[in-house]
Structure formats: structure tokens, C-alpha cells
Design a protein around this motif. Structure first.
Motif, short mmCIF file in Angstrom:
data_model
loop_
_atom_site.label_atom_id
_atom_site.label_comp_id
_atom_site.label_asym_id
_atom_site.label_seq_id
_atom_site.Cartn_x
_atom_site.Cartn_y
_atom_site.Cartn_z
N SER A 299 0.83 -1.19 0.00
CA SER A 299 0.00 0.00 0.00
C SER A 299 0.87 1.24 0.00
CB SER A 299 -0.90 0.01 1.24
OG SER A 299 -0.10 0.14 2.42
N THR A 300 0.24 2.39 -0.19
CA THR A 300 1.00 3.64 -0.16
C THR A 300 1.62 3.86 1.22
OG1 THR A 300 -0.39 4.66 -1.87
CG2 THR A 300 0.85 6.14 -0.45
N ASP A 301 0.89 3.52 2.27
CA ASP A 301 1.42 3.70 3.63
C ASP A 301 2.69 2.89 3.84
OD1 ASP A 301 -0.61 5.43 4.25
OD2 ASP A 301 -1.86 3.92 5.24
N VAL A 302 2.70 1.64 3.35
CA VAL A 302 3.89 0.80 3.50
C VAL A 302 5.03 1.34 2.64
CG1 VAL A 302 4.85 -1.50 3.12
CG2 VAL A 302 2.57 -1.25 4.11
N LEU A 303 4.71 1.78 1.43
CA LEU A 303 5.75 2.35 0.57
C LEU A 303 6.37 3.57 1.23
CD1 LEU A 303 7.24 2.43 -2.16
CD2 LEU A 303 5.41 3.92 -3.00
N VAL A 304 5.56 4.40 1.85
CA VAL A 304 6.07 5.58 2.54
C VAL A 304 7.07 5.17 3.61
CG1 VAL A 304 5.42 7.39 4.19
CG2 VAL A 304 4.13 7.10 2.08
N GLU A 305 6.76 4.11 4.36
CA GLU A 305 7.69 3.63 5.39
C GLU A 305 8.99 3.14 4.77
OE1 GLU A 305 5.64 0.64 7.54
OE2 GLU A 305 4.17 2.00 8.44
N GLN A 306 8.90 2.42 3.66
CA GLN A 306 10.10 1.91 3.01
C GLN A 306 10.98 3.04 2.49
OE1 GLN A 306 8.58 -0.79 0.01
NE2 GLN A 306 8.45 -2.50 1.46
N LEU A 307 10.34 4.06 1.91
CA LEU A 307 11.10 5.19 1.40
C LEU A 307 11.78 5.96 2.54
CD1 LEU A 307 8.69 6.62 -1.33
CD2 LEU A 307 10.65 5.10 -1.65
N ALA A 308 11.05 6.15 3.64
CA ALA A 308 11.61 6.87 4.77
C ALA A 308 12.79 6.11 5.37
CB ALA A 308 10.53 7.11 5.83
N ASP A 309 12.65 4.79 5.49
CA ASP A 309 13.73 3.98 6.05
C ASP A 309 14.98 4.02 5.19
OD1 ASP A 309 12.17 3.24 8.17
OD2 ASP A 309 11.61 1.28 7.36
N GLY A 310 14.80 4.13 3.88
CA GLY A 310 15.94 4.14 2.98
C GLY A 310 16.47 5.52 2.66
N GLY A 311 15.85 6.57 3.19
CA GLY A 311 16.31 7.92 2.90
C GLY A 311 16.00 8.38 1.50
N PHE A 312 14.88 7.88 0.93
CA PHE A 312 14.52 8.24 -0.44
C PHE A 312 13.45 9.33 -0.46
CE2 PHE A 312 16.22 3.98 -0.97
CZ PHE A 312 16.96 4.09 -2.15
N ALA A 313 13.42 10.09 -1.55
CA ALA A 313 12.37 11.06 -1.82
C ALA A 313 11.91 10.86 -3.26
CB ALA A 313 12.86 12.48 -1.61
N VAL A 314 10.71 11.33 -3.56
CA VAL A 314 10.16 11.21 -4.92
C VAL A 314 10.62 12.41 -5.73
CG1 VAL A 314 8.05 11.06 -6.29
CG2 VAL A 314 8.16 9.95 -4.05
N THR A 315 11.21 12.16 -6.90
CA THR A 315 11.75 13.24 -7.72
C THR A 315 11.09 13.34 -9.10
OG1 THR A 315 13.53 11.79 -8.50
CG2 THR A 315 13.99 13.19 -6.59
N GLY A 316 10.13 12.47 -9.40
CA GLY A 316 9.48 12.54 -10.70
C GLY A 316 8.47 11.44 -10.89
N TYR A 317 7.91 11.35 -12.09
CA TYR A 317 6.94 10.31 -12.41
C TYR A 317 7.09 9.93 -13.87
CZ TYR A 317 4.38 14.68 -13.44
OH TYR A 317 4.01 15.93 -13.87
N PHE A 318 6.48 8.81 -14.26
CA PHE A 318 6.72 8.29 -15.61
C PHE A 318 5.51 7.55 -16.13
CE2 PHE A 318 7.75 4.76 -12.83
CZ PHE A 318 7.20 3.67 -13.49
N ALA A 319 5.54 7.26 -17.42
CA ALA A 319 4.59 6.37 -18.08
C ALA A 319 5.37 5.58 -19.12
CB ALA A 319 3.45 7.14 -18.74
N ILE A 320 5.17 4.26 -19.14
CA ILE A 320 5.87 3.37 -20.06
C ILE A 320 4.84 2.74 -20.99
CG2 ILE A 320 7.25 1.26 -20.26
CD1 ILE A 320 8.45 1.90 -17.53
N PHE A 321 5.17 2.66 -22.28
CA PHE A 321 4.24 2.14 -23.29
C PHE A 321 4.90 1.02 -24.08
CE2 PHE A 321 3.59 6.57 -22.44
CZ PHE A 321 2.22 6.67 -22.24
N GLN A 322 4.14 -0.04 -24.30
CA GLN A 322 4.61 -1.15 -25.12
C GLN A 322 3.42 -1.77 -25.82
OE1 GLN A 322 6.35 -3.90 -22.24
NE2 GLN A 322 4.54 -5.15 -22.47
N ALA A 323 3.69 -2.76 -26.67
CA ALA A 323 2.64 -3.30 -27.53
C ALA A 323 1.72 -4.29 -26.83
CB ALA A 323 3.25 -3.97 -28.76
N GLY A 324 2.16 -4.88 -25.74
CA GLY A 324 1.34 -5.90 -25.07
C GLY A 324 1.56 -5.87 -23.58
#
Length: 371
Positions: A171-196
Motif C-alpha cells: 500500500s501507499t502507507d507501507v511504501l512511505v515507510e520503506q522510502l523513509a527507512d531508505g532515505g529516499f524522496a520522490v523526484t518525478g513520475y513516468f509512463a511506459i508504453f509497449q505493444a502488449g
């Protein structure tokens, strides 16, 4: 501080490093019936010229510029128009090769501030597209690049699920904990496209989770050669396409930018009418949910009509009555509507004449009395 066992994979124009193996995508949740308030900024990216080749630059810990960039496998100097087309349904992959859209943030989002951003994030994509965020370890010295964390099944408000660092979904709450524990911050976002759809197995080794490159995951993909005045609320993008992306303070529409239009009930009003009963107006071509302000200009001067604003509906339309200030001089004016988030602009000529409001004429008929 607990250190996450996480292998660094640097971003490059040829491959985006993935923090977890991608899983099959699915369509995003049904659109919210109510129109959410527009983000502070709304833009349209509706042509290849609106994107620049991906070129990460390290500036104060940020590696992803705050603009739309693109990268494709085996691009070899090819223009973006070889990989994507634009139309009423949004951006669509030509399926020449898998590619990704990348957008940085003006400032990193710390883990503690991520949940409300995710709750309001959305991406109107086809089933063969994947969205997510970039995270990066920030500090006095920048080490390595940014890593992608896919949103499993797309953004679904507070219920959004993510690929976890140790495997499976979280969940987002768990991801937040993982990011905080690792000293990470969010710096951007993306979208990936493929044929299947992407068919891989989530990592299960929590001690040493495997890291996949976009080039590795997508190289086996089957790449067989097989209305502008309304906002893109009901647009259904292609299977390998995207119509809109909302994250943080920015919403991007990939559909054709609308032409804002303002229509008055009639072109001429007396000064008394304009300042009492007002001027009925309708407008279109604005961003859904944005505040639309009203202005009045004459010649080279103009000003905002204070206390008069509209809220665009889910189709980018507004309607209502504008009561102008008392004491308006006779003459030719322009009534103006401006989108506060999108800067969409529409104007219509308005003539103010002398005279008072029309006198009501009684209509003959039978009167009913009680008592």
C-alpha cells in the motif's frame, strides 16, 4: 538507520532502471463522478514538439528536469514522432518500439508528504501502459540515479498499490515507510508504453530483490505490425496510449488543446442592465474543475471583475451571469474569461448603451385571490 538492500540502476536514454520487476498492467479505476478541483497548473502536450529527448541532469540532487521528456529503446537519433502519434484519443504508440515519458518535480516530495499527492494522482491510460514514480536517495552527495516504482494497476487514489522493495505489492502507507527507512524522496513520475501486457514474476527474495532494466523487460515484447472545445473527460485512450496525467501540482492533457470560447446572451446591454440583472454568459474550452475569472477591458486597459468567478464542469464548460460594476460608461468593451490553472483565454465584444432597464409589461390573465 535501516538501509534497504537495493541495487542501483542509473537512468539513461536507452534504459530506465526499475526498482522492482514490472507486473501485468490493468485499466485504471472508473472515473470519479464528481469533478475534482484542477491542479494549480494545467497544460496540453499534444504534439511531438512538446517533448524533448531525455537528458538527466544532476542539480541539487535532482536528476530529472521539470518538463516532459521521452526515451525509447533503440532510438538512434529518431524523432519522437516515429514512436507516438497524437489525436482526439490522446497520445498513442506507433508500436515501433517501447518508449517512456518522464517528468521531474520542481522539488522532491518527502515520504511524509507523499500519501495526499498519490490520493489525488490519476492517469487515463490504456491497458498496455504503466505509470509510477521515480525515487532517489538524497543527501549531501548524490549517488547513482533515480529508480522507478510502478503503480500496480495505475493510480487508484488512497487504494493505490505499488511494487514493494522486497517483492509483491504494498500500500501507499507501507511504501512511505520503506522510502523513509531508505532515505529516499520522490523526484518525478513516468509512463511506459509497449505493444502488449508485461508478463513477469514479482521478486520474492527480500534480501536481494532482482532489478530489471526497461530494455530487459520490454525487449521480448511482441511488437507485431499489427472535439477540441471540450476537455478530455470521457476520452478512451488506445490500448497503448494515454489521454491525461495528474500528479502533484500539474495536470497534463495529451489530447488536442481546446480553443476557449465565450458566448454572450446578446451583444448589447444598457448600463443599468449590466450592473443589475447582469450579462448571461456561457464558455467552453477550459480545464475541468478549474476556477475561471472574469475581466472587462476597453481599449488598452482592463481589470478583473471582482467577486465573479466560475467553476468549470467536467467538460470544461462554464455558465452564469456576470454583474458588472455600477456606473459603467457607454462604449465598446470586451468581456474576458481566463482559466486560473490553464490560462485558457476567451473574449467577446460587449456594447454598453445608455438607458435604463426595460420596464416589465403586465400580461393579461385571470388573477386568483385567497381569503
Amino acid at each position: 538507520m535501516t538501509r534497504l538492500r537495493f541495487t542501483a540502476v542509473a537512468l539513461s536514454a536507452a534504459a530506465l532502471g526499475l526498482a522492482a520487476v514490472l507486473v501485468p498492467t490493468s485499466s485504471i479505476a472508473e472515473p470519479i463522478p464528481e469533478t475534482p478541483a484542477a491542479t494549480p497548473t494545467v497544460i496540453w502536450a499534444d504534439a511531438a514538439e512538446d517533448f524533448v529527448p531525455f537528458n538527466p541532469v544532476v542539480v541539487d540532487g535532482l536528476v530529472i528536469p521539470n518538463e516532459w521528456q521521452w526515451t525509447a529503446l533503440g532510438e538512434s537519433g529518431s524523432p519522437f514522432s516515429d514512436f507516438a502519434t497524437f489525436g482526439p484519443e490522446g497520445l498513442t504508440s506507433t508500436e515501433v518500439a517501447p518508449f517512456a515519458l518522464v517528468h521531474g518535480l520542481p522539488a522532491p516530495i518527502q515520504p511524509a508528504d507523499l500519501a495526499p499527492v498519490v490520493a489525488e494522482a490519476s492517469a487515463n491510460t490504456g491497458a498496455n501502459a504503466q505509470v509510477g514514480i521515480f525515487v532517489q536517495e538524497l543527501g549531501d552527495e548524490v549517488e547513482g540515479g533515480a529508480f522507478t516504482i510502478p503503480a500496480v494497476g495505475g493510480f487508484n487514489g488512497a487504494d493505490t498499490q505499488w511494487m514493494g522493495f522486497g517483492g509483491g505489492t504494498v500500500s501507499t502507507d507501507v511504501l512511505v515507510e520503506q522510502l523513509a527507512d531508505g532515505g529516499f524522496a520522490v523526484t518525478g513520475y513516468f509512463a511506459i508504453f509497449q505493444a502488449g501486457p508485461i508478463e513477469t514474476t514479482p521478486p520474492v527474495d527480500e534480501e536481494n530483490p532482482p532489478v530489471a532494466r526497461l530494455s530487459d523487460v520490454l525487449s521480448d515484447t511482441d511488437l507485431s505490425e499489427s472535439a477540441p472545445n471540450a476537455a478530455a473527460r470521457a476520452v478512451v485512450p488506445a490500448e497503448t496510449g494515454i489521454a491525461s496525467y495528474r500528479f502533484g501540482d500539474l495536470t497534463t492533457y495529451f489530447t488536442p488543446q481546446p480553443t476557449a470560447v465565450l458566448t454572450l446572451a446578446r451583444a448589447s446591454f444598457t448600463a443599468v442592465q449590466a450592473s443589475t440583472t447582469g450579462v448571461p454568459v456561457t464558455g467552453s474550452g477550459f480545464a475541468p474543475g478549474e476556477t475561471v475569472t472574469v475581466g472587462l477591458s476597453s481599449g488598452q486597459s482592463g481589470s478583473e471583475v471582482e467577486g465573479v468567478t466560475f467553476l468549470a464542469d467536467a467538460d470544461g464548460n462554464v455558465s452564469g451571469t456576470v454583474v458588472l460594476p455600477a456606473g459603467l460608461e457607454v462604449g465598446e468593451y470586451s468581456l474576458v474569461l481566463v482559466g486560473s490553472s490553464s490560462s485558457q483565454f476567451a473574449a467577446s465584444a460587449l456594447v454598453i448603451t445608455a438607458g435604463g432597464a426595460p420596464v416589465a409589461v403586465p400580461v393579461p390573465g385571470r388573477a386568483n385571490y385567497a381569503g
